[in-house]
Design a protein around this motif. Structure first.
Motif, mmCIF file in Angstrom:
data_model
loop_
_atom_site.group_PDB
_atom_site.id
_atom_site.type_symbol
_atom_site.label_atom_id
_atom_site.label_comp_id
_atom_site.label_asym_id
_atom_site.label_seq_id
_atom_site.Cartn_x
_atom_site.Cartn_y
_atom_site.Cartn_z
ATOM 1 N N THR A 27 38.861 42.355 36.557
ATOM 2 C CA THR A 27 39.652 43.320 35.774
ATOM 3 C C THR A 27 39.030 43.460 34.376
ATOM 4 N N ASN A 30 39.278 45.804 28.388
ATOM 5 C CA ASN A 30 38.509 46.111 27.172
ATOM 6 C C ASN A 30 37.227 45.291 27.056
ATOM 7 N N ASN A 32 36.727 41.928 27.045
ATOM 8 C CA ASN A 32 36.685 40.610 26.384
ATOM 9 C C ASN A 32 36.191 39.521 27.338
ATOM 10 N N ASP A 33 36.734 39.522 28.540
ATOM 11 C CA ASP A 33 36.331 38.488 29.501
ATOM 12 C C ASP A 33 34.932 38.769 30.051
ATOM 13 N N ASP A 51 36.750 47.697 37.424
ATOM 14 C CA ASP A 51 37.978 48.302 36.894
ATOM 15 C C ASP A 51 38.091 49.688 37.524
ATOM 16 N N GLN A 53 39.587 52.234 35.813
ATOM 17 C CA GLN A 53 39.743 53.240 34.755
ATOM 18 C C GLN A 53 38.443 53.478 33.994
ATOM 19 N N SER A 79 38.130 49.710 42.721
ATOM 20 C CA SER A 79 39.116 48.633 42.786
ATOM 21 C C SER A 79 38.444 47.298 43.106
ATOM 22 N N HIS A 80 39.012 46.245 42.555
ATOM 23 C CA HIS A 80 38.467 44.911 42.850
ATOM 24 C C HIS A 80 38.591 44.530 44.319
ATOM 25 N N ASN A 96 42.651 39.235 35.243
ATOM 26 C CA ASN A 96 43.543 39.308 34.107
ATOM 27 C C ASN A 96 44.474 40.472 34.436
ATOM 28 N N TYR A 99 48.216 45.797 32.648
ATOM 29 C CA TYR A 99 47.684 47.103 32.238
ATOM 30 C C TYR A 99 46.635 46.941 31.152
HETATM 31 N N1 SAM Z 1 40.202 41.238 31.134
HETATM 32 C C1 SAM Z 1 40.469 42.374 30.292
HETATM 33 C C2 SAM Z 1 39.939 42.149 28.909
HETATM 34 O O1 SAM Z 1 39.347 41.100 28.644
HETATM 35 O O2 SAM Z 1 40.108 43.028 28.070
HETATM 36 C C3 SAM Z 1 41.901 42.818 30.341
HETATM 37 C C4 SAM Z 1 42.341 43.331 31.684
HETATM 38 S S1 SAM Z 1 43.794 44.326 31.670
HETATM 39 C C5 SAM Z 1 45.088 43.185 31.397
HETATM 40 C C6 SAM Z 1 43.979 44.763 33.367
HETATM 41 C C7 SAM Z 1 42.966 45.768 33.857
HETATM 42 O O3 SAM Z 1 43.030 45.824 35.275
HETATM 43 C C8 SAM Z 1 43.183 47.191 33.373
HETATM 44 O O4 SAM Z 1 42.079 47.657 32.656
HETATM 45 C C9 SAM Z 1 43.367 48.003 34.661
HETATM 46 O O5 SAM Z 1 42.784 49.281 34.636
HETATM 47 C C10 SAM Z 1 42.662 47.116 35.664
HETATM 48 N N2 SAM Z 1 43.018 47.364 37.074
HETATM 49 C C11 SAM Z 1 44.188 47.809 37.590
HETATM 50 N N3 SAM Z 1 44.104 47.888 38.934
HETATM 51 C C12 SAM Z 1 42.851 47.493 39.265
HETATM 52 C C13 SAM Z 1 42.156 47.366 40.502
HETATM 53 N N4 SAM Z 1 42.752 47.662 41.664
HETATM 54 N N5 SAM Z 1 40.869 46.963 40.473
HETATM 55 C C14 SAM Z 1 40.254 46.639 39.286
HETATM 56 N N6 SAM Z 1 40.880 46.740 38.097
HETATM 57 C C15 SAM Z 1 42.156 47.164 38.079
#
Ligand code: SAM
Length: 186
Positions: A27, A30, A32-33, A51, A53, A79-80, A96, A99
């Motif tokens: 995921t 932004n 960071n990870d 991701d 988006q 999607s993951h 992570n 949203y």
């Molecule tokens: N790890 C990130 C960071 O360090 O900034 C923060 C992740 S954020 C809490 C969750 C992310 O999961 C969002 O950007 C969202 O678009 C993504 N997401 C939602 N559904 C997903 C999917 N099916 N596959 C991959 N990413 C997905």
């Protein structure tokens, strides 16, 4: 002060991941990870980051370029669940959930796809490798996802995996918590 849940996730990963390994950020958000993982595996390693988006991918790319580590990261705008198409052994996988901070709060990870991705990811972990799942469950789909992920992880065979839960139990407002899964055998 006790470390927060993200600090614990990173510390557990840091203890296990070696330079030159392949790891996954499930995921990207932004970035960071993704950046943390890219710095950890160093120049000879590789991060595969997912991701759904475009905004997340743009922000992550910007970050990685600025830090000079973009060439060791493969970003995938899918999607993951697509982790199931990977073959190689990995040392760590970070989830992570929730949203994109600063983005559309209606676009969140979802129980069914998260479980499919976790299940596929666990098959890729090398012995001694680790998966961390940060559970942010204050969003609309969060409660269902939290219950599903916790139940799934509780059912994992203790012969093959060790599962840890790290959670503050006196916090209000659906405080995030961490599940960490270690593949046994090393
Ligand atoms: N790890 C990130 C960071 O360090 O900034 C923060 C992740 S954020 C809490 C969750 C992310 O999961 C969002 O950007 C969202 O678009 C993504 N997401 C939602 N559904 C997903 C999917 N099916 N596959 C991959 N990413 C997905």
């Amino acid at each position: 002060m006790f470390p927060n849940v993200l600090e614990v996730a990173r510390a557990l990963i840091k203890e296990r991941v070696r330079a030159g390994e392949t790891v996954i950020d499930a995921t990207m958000g932004n970035g960071n990870d993704t950046l943390f993982l890219a710095q950890l595996v160093q120049e000879s390693g590789r991060v595969i980051a997912f991701d759904i988006q475009p905004l997340a991918m743009e922000k992550t790319k910007e970050r990685l370029v600025r830090e000079g580590v973009a060439d060791r990261v493969e970003m995938r705008l899918v999607s993951h669940e697509e982790i199931q198409s990977l073959q190689e052994r990995v040392g760590a996988i970070m989830f992570n959930l929730g949203y994109l901070p600063g983005g559309d709060k209606e676009i969140t990870t979802q129980a069914a796809s998260t479980i499919r991705a976790i299940e596929s990811g666990l098959k890729l972990l090398r012995p001694g490798g680790i998966m961390t799942v940060m559970i942010y469950w204050g969003h609309s789909a969060g409660q269902v996802e939290k219950d599903a992920v916790e139940s799934f992880c509780q059912m994992l065979s203790q012969m093959d995996y060790l599962v840890l839960k790290y959670q503050y139990i006196n916090q209000q407002n659906q405080a995030p918590f961490l599940l960490a899964v270690e593949r046994r055998g090393e």
